[in-house]
Write an enzyme that holds these catalytic residues in place. Sequence first.
Site, PDB file in Angstrom:
ATOM      1  CD  GLN A   1      -2.642  -1.291   2.566  1.00  0.00           C
ATOM      2  OE1 GLN A   1      -2.448  -0.512   3.493  1.00  0.00           O
ATOM      3  NE2 GLN A   1      -3.496  -2.300   2.665  1.00  0.00           N
TER       4      GLN A   1
ATOM      5  CE1 TYR B   1     -12.028  11.216  17.148  1.00  0.00           C
ATOM      6  CE2 TYR B   1      -9.787  11.760  17.787  1.00  0.00           C
ATOM      7  CZ  TYR B   1     -11.083  12.153  17.523  1.00  0.00           C
ATOM      8  OH  TYR B   1     -11.442  13.480  17.630  1.00  0.00           O
TER       9      TYR B   1
ATOM     10  CD  GLU C   1     -13.943   4.386  13.763  1.00  0.00           C
ATOM     11  OE1 GLU C   1     -14.011   3.453  14.591  1.00  0.00           O
ATOM     12  OE2 GLU C   1     -13.211   5.407  13.943  1.00  0.00           O
TER      13      GLU C   1
ATOM     14  CE1 TYR D   1     -10.402  -7.358   6.595  1.00  0.00           C
ATOM     15  CE2 TYR D   1      -8.713  -6.336   7.956  1.00  0.00           C
ATOM     16  CZ  TYR D   1      -9.629  -6.264   6.921  1.00  0.00           C
ATOM     17  OH  TYR D   1      -9.779  -5.099   6.230  1.00  0.00           O
TER      18      TYR D   1
ATOM     19  CG  HIS E   1      -2.870  -0.530   7.950  1.00  0.00           C
ATOM     20  ND1 HIS E   1      -3.452  -1.084   9.056  1.00  0.00           N
ATOM     21  CD2 HIS E   1      -3.544  -1.062   6.878  1.00  0.00           C
ATOM     22  CE1 HIS E   1      -4.423  -1.906   8.689  1.00  0.00           C
ATOM     23  NE2 HIS E   1      -4.490  -1.899   7.366  1.00  0.00           N
TER      24      HIS E   1
END
Length: 374
Positions: free
Chosen positions: A87, A252, A242, A263, A149
């Site tokens: 990613q 958060y 979210e 998962y 991430h």
Amino acid sequence: MLSAAVLLFSGQVDLPGQNRQQGSPGASEEHSFHLETVATGLEHPWAISFLPDGSAIVTERPGRAYLLEGSDLHQISGLPPVQAGGQGGLLDVQPHPNFHENGLLYFSYVTAGSGGTGTAIGRGRLQGLEIREWEEIFRMNRFSRGGRHFGSRLAFLPDGTLLATLGDRGEGDRAQDRDDHAGSTIRIGDDGSIPGDNPWPDTPGVQPELFSWGNRNSQGMAVDSASGRIWQTEHGPRGGDELNHILPGRNYGWPVISHGVDYRTGEPPEKGTRHPGMEQPLLHWTPALAPSGLVLYTGEAFPAWQGNLFAGGLAGRQIRRIVLEGERIIAQEVLLHNQAGRIRDLAQSPQGFLYLVTDHREGSILRLVPLEEE
């Protein structure tokens, strides 16, 4: 000349106290529009950001950036090498608030270092089609292995400071460690300095750039320049994506709480969906939207959309139009469901058109224009 595609729309509205309603073909709840193809052939485009003259900068994850003028793409030189894989790679881009005077562009990207890879932020001056005077102004404090991430969205606040989202790197517990940049939103000066009014500018055991923490992997961020409100969209685990209103010094919750499940096991997190001292999302989506890219619409082309948030969806392959009343969500609408592809980023042009980029090996730049522009 841009070639207009057929009118594409798939509309659903969630209204409090009512069942989901299907919008009429060819129109959203407020506006009819065309979806036009602006450019094609991009390799995993990640971000689009407009400059004051109406041109735009577009990034590709493998490490390239382009100046978009009309429908023409011109490659920009002078960027540093990036660590592209999984990613990661070249990610977001934002012009300085005074770009018209200083020509500064800010990029987030993945770079290699001791221990693996991590997210960094750099800036340079755009002169013609070249980035000059490049300097790295931030890099996360702990690099690690793996390709997941990294975040990473950038947004300037009205005071000229810069926000950036940093993912948890696939190691959820890091998001609850305030001595680790992973899983946070950071705030720095436009030169990488630490603002003195950050929540913890000089607290032992806390990284001074931290603005919020407990964020899993936020890839959408929009700032309301009038109110200063900060909106973020965040990837949940399996479900539980979210929309958050980000406030300084707030936790958060990830991975202690989430509206999604693991998962592999399908189990909820340790504390379920709520825990004292941890913020609740304004919205959460299950099944996953996989939100990436967020814009607060302020343009004139679609006047009834002013003040609405638009969130791109990767897994959901859609745009969510989110209707706000102050800090409350009062409605949602689905646009372009399974019509445009994996929507990675959104941006509003100076003309008020809504642009989007699709994250595919053969990615595209598309735009929504009012039907009356035909």
